[in-house]
Scaffold this active site. Structure first.
Site, PDB file in Angstrom:
ATOM      1  N   GLU A 131     -26.464  -0.589 -18.993  1.00 38.91           N
ATOM      2  CA  GLU A 131     -24.666  -1.310 -19.222  1.00 38.91           C
ATOM      3  C   GLU A 131     -24.767  -1.469 -21.365  1.00 38.91           C
ATOM      4  O   GLU A 131     -24.014  -2.818 -21.217  1.00 38.91           O
ATOM      5  CB  GLU A 131     -24.554  -1.612 -18.826  1.00 38.91           C
ATOM      6  CG  GLU A 131     -23.909  -1.240 -16.954  1.00 38.91           C
ATOM      7  CD  GLU A 131     -23.403  -2.310 -16.346  1.00 38.91           C
ATOM      8  OE1 GLU A 131     -23.372  -3.145 -16.777  1.00 38.91           O
ATOM      9  OE2 GLU A 131     -22.965  -1.965 -15.686  1.00 38.91           O
TER      10      GLU A 131
ATOM     11  N   GLU B 169     -25.142   3.464 -10.311  1.00 40.54           N
ATOM     12  CA  GLU B 169     -25.073   1.845 -10.004  1.00 40.54           C
ATOM     13  C   GLU B 169     -23.734   2.301  -9.137  1.00 40.54           C
ATOM     14  O   GLU B 169     -23.126   2.748 -10.539  1.00 40.54           O
ATOM     15  CB  GLU B 169     -24.902   0.786 -10.824  1.00 40.54           C
ATOM     16  CG  GLU B 169     -26.014   0.359 -11.287  1.00 40.54           C
ATOM     17  CD  GLU B 169     -25.518  -1.090 -11.982  1.00 40.54           C
ATOM     18  OE1 GLU B 169     -24.677  -1.668 -11.957  1.00 40.54           O
ATOM     19  OE2 GLU B 169     -26.667  -0.685 -13.072  1.00 40.54           O
TER      20      GLU B 169
HETATM   21  C1  BGP Z   1     -23.594  -3.867 -13.522  1.00 46.38           C
HETATM   22  C2  BGP Z   1     -25.202  -4.646 -13.890  1.00 46.38           C
HETATM   23  C3  BGP Z   1     -25.805  -5.140 -12.401  1.00 46.38           C
HETATM   24  C4  BGP Z   1     -25.327  -5.324 -11.136  1.00 46.38           C
HETATM   25  C5  BGP Z   1     -24.069  -4.696 -11.190  1.00 46.38           C
HETATM   26  C6  BGP Z   1     -23.054  -5.519 -10.068  1.00 46.38           C
HETATM   27  O1  BGP Z   1     -22.816  -4.400 -14.313  1.00 46.38           O
HETATM   28  O2  BGP Z   1     -25.919  -3.408 -14.340  1.00 46.38           O
HETATM   29  O3  BGP Z   1     -27.106  -5.617 -12.833  1.00 46.38           O
HETATM   30  O4  BGP Z   1     -25.299  -6.855 -11.098  1.00 46.38           O
HETATM   31  O5  BGP Z   1     -23.409  -4.432 -12.668  1.00 46.38           O
HETATM   32  O6  BGP Z   1     -22.211  -6.719 -11.194  1.00 46.38           O
HETATM   33  P1  BGP Z   1     -22.463  -8.575 -10.155  1.00 46.38           P
HETATM   34  O7  BGP Z   1     -24.046  -8.413  -9.842  1.00 46.38           O
HETATM   35  O8  BGP Z   1     -22.053  -9.119 -11.303  1.00 46.38           O
HETATM   36  O9  BGP Z   1     -21.380  -8.011  -9.586  1.00 46.38           O
END
Ligand code: BGP
Length: 482
Positions: free
Chosen positions: A177, A376
């Protein structure tokens, strides 16, 4: 019709959110190790401390103890039929300080064994080199990617990994990201330290720093892609973009243009990764602002380091309304986001938009005609433990199944109706881990429950949720039955 036969179904995590063992076997302190726990209920944000301080709660220090549990966790993933598993290599296990001359053998060995375990289970590793876990030393000593020496440190780390894991890892990504920092007005300091180890101080010109450090990361990424192709011609290296499309709030042309400018600002990174050069609107912006950080030779590096596929995360979408804040430029600011009344949101305010996934797949496809991988996509929620059902689960997470099935259906439509070239889907995250944005255990994504919570009263045992059984059937039917 349908997904390709070798579709890479799976799930994704990141080293710092899962492994723990933060100071074991020679590992150095990473950025994630100096981030405190937050809480969504009390609206406590994560803080970045200058070094590891006594008495603070750092959830990534133990995370879910994956360092010692990964074999049983991966076995559970294999039981669901996983074809792929995405995780990252903690840079600080390999180069504890980031600027070390020699890699740490114990760290290299740990991932050797993890990748071997995956292979034995028939799971293809999909590996991110830098996922919010740069060495803290690079922040303290160089201010991260504000210093071009970090380009060389990253290239060295990348080359070490490509050479060592050649034949074991085919799918790589450079920076997770990388584009989150484009929202520097809202979350600048947080994202810039996560993505580039850049510490922002009071009075700094955050905007100028963001574009400069991001440029250095883009150069580092291109050098890594080039190195991978030299070292292992079979390797496929992708970028990793946090993609949450921005819609105009209304059909008012001013909103439409403003939304387009938002897409420019948030997603120019992928233009550079995929096309090998900056888009004209960004060069104009740099000219307008008087930025001169693009050095001789950078253009050639970017051109030589184009990615092989586009990896991206997708959780939600945004809508923006033009306020006239920046006049004729129609530039966008996160302050102009408005709630999309057509969408519901999660408990963390993330707007749920499955159709938006098909829209972004087309957005990428229209521009780049490259293979894509959704690396993701998932639903963070508060899960409630119930008495074990006859089917064998003790969490009825139908809301998670609803979210995922709607998104998988949308990506199937993008394949069937729009012809996008999709390599795989790694949902986030197959097992409960520490949240990246809030540092919570209570924000859960998993098919596998981990018994730990914000108050730290759990025993880290693992269990299956209802969604575990659901996803197993999704994979078994190659996405036919949702
Ligand atoms: C993305 C990241 C992850 C992850 C996910 C969910 O931004 O690449 O590392 O954690 O989002 O976000 P969060 O954990 O803040 O709910």
């Amino acid at each position: 019709m349908g997904f390709r036969k070798d579709f890479l179904w799976g799930g994704a995590i990141a080293a710092h959110q899962a492994e723990g063992a933060w100071d074991v076997d020679g590992k150095g302190v990473s950025i994630a190790d100096v981030m405190t726990a937050g809480d969504n209920v009390t609206k406590t944000p994560r803080r970045i401390t200058r070094g590891v301080l006594e008495g603070e709660d750092y959830p990534n220090h133990k995370a879910i103890d994956f360092y010692y549990h990964y074999k049983e966790d991966l076995k559970l993933c294999a039981e669901m039929g996983f074809k792929s598993f995405r995780t990252s290599i903690a840079w600080t296990r390999i180069y504890p300080n980031g600027d070390d001359e020699q890699p740490n053998e114990a760290g290299l060995k740990f991932y050797d064994e993890m990748f071997d375990t995956m292979k034995e289970l028939g799971i293809e590793p999909v590996i991110t080199l830098s996922h919010f876990e740069m060495p803290y030393n690079l922040a303290a000593k160089y201010n991260g990617f504000m210093d071009r020496r970090c380009i060389g440190f990253f290239e060295r780390f990348a080359r070490t990994c490509f050479a060592r894991y050649k034949g074991k890892v085919k799918y790589w990504m450079t920076f997770n990201e990388i584009n989150n920092q484009a929202e520097w007005r809202a979350m600048g300091a947080h994202h810039m330290v996560q993505e580039g180890a850049v510490l922002v101080n009071e009075g700094d010109d955050m905007e100028a720093m963001m574009y400069e450090s991001a440029h250095n990361e883009l150069v580092a990424s291109a050098l890594a892609v080039k190195a991978a192709h030299e070292i292992d011609p079979d390797a496929m290296v992708g970028c990793m973009i946090g993609m949450n499309g921005v819609y105009p709030a209304t059909p008012n042309p001013a909103d439409v243009l403003n939304a387009q400018q938002a897409m420019h600002q948030k997603y120019y990174f992928v233009e550079v990764h995929a096309r090998g050069h900056y888009p004209s609107h960004m060069l104009k912006k740099f000219e307008r602002k008087g930025y001169d950080f693009i050095k001789e030779g950078d253009a050639e590096i970017l051109e030589a380091g184009k990615v092989d596929y586009i990896g991206f995360s997708y959780y939600m979408s945004f809508a923006t309304q033009f306020t006239g804040r920046f006049g004729d430029t129609y530039d966008f600011s996160e302050e102009d986001y408005v709630r999309n009344t057509y969408l519901k949101a999660s408990d963390w305010g993330w707007q749920i938009d499955p159709i938006g996934l098909r829209w972004v797949l087309n957005w990428f496809n229209d521009r780049f005609e490259l293979p894509m991988m959704i690396v993701e996509n998932g639903f963070g929620a508060y899960d409630k433990v119930i008495d074990r059902t006859e089917e064998g689960y003790m969490i009825d997470d139908q809301y998670r199944i609803d979210y995922l099935s709607a998104h998988i259906a949308a990506m199937r439509d993008a394949v069937n109706y729009d012809g996008v070239d999709l390599l795989g889907y790694q949902m986030w995250a197959p097992i409960d881990i520490v949240s990246a944005s809030t540092g919570e255990y209570d924000k859960r994504y998993g098919f596998i429950y981990v018994n730990e919570n914000n108050a730290h009263t759990g025993d880290f045992s693992r269990d299956k949720k209802k969604s575990f059984f659901w996803y197993k059937n999704v994979i078994a039917t190659n996405g036919e039955e949702l």
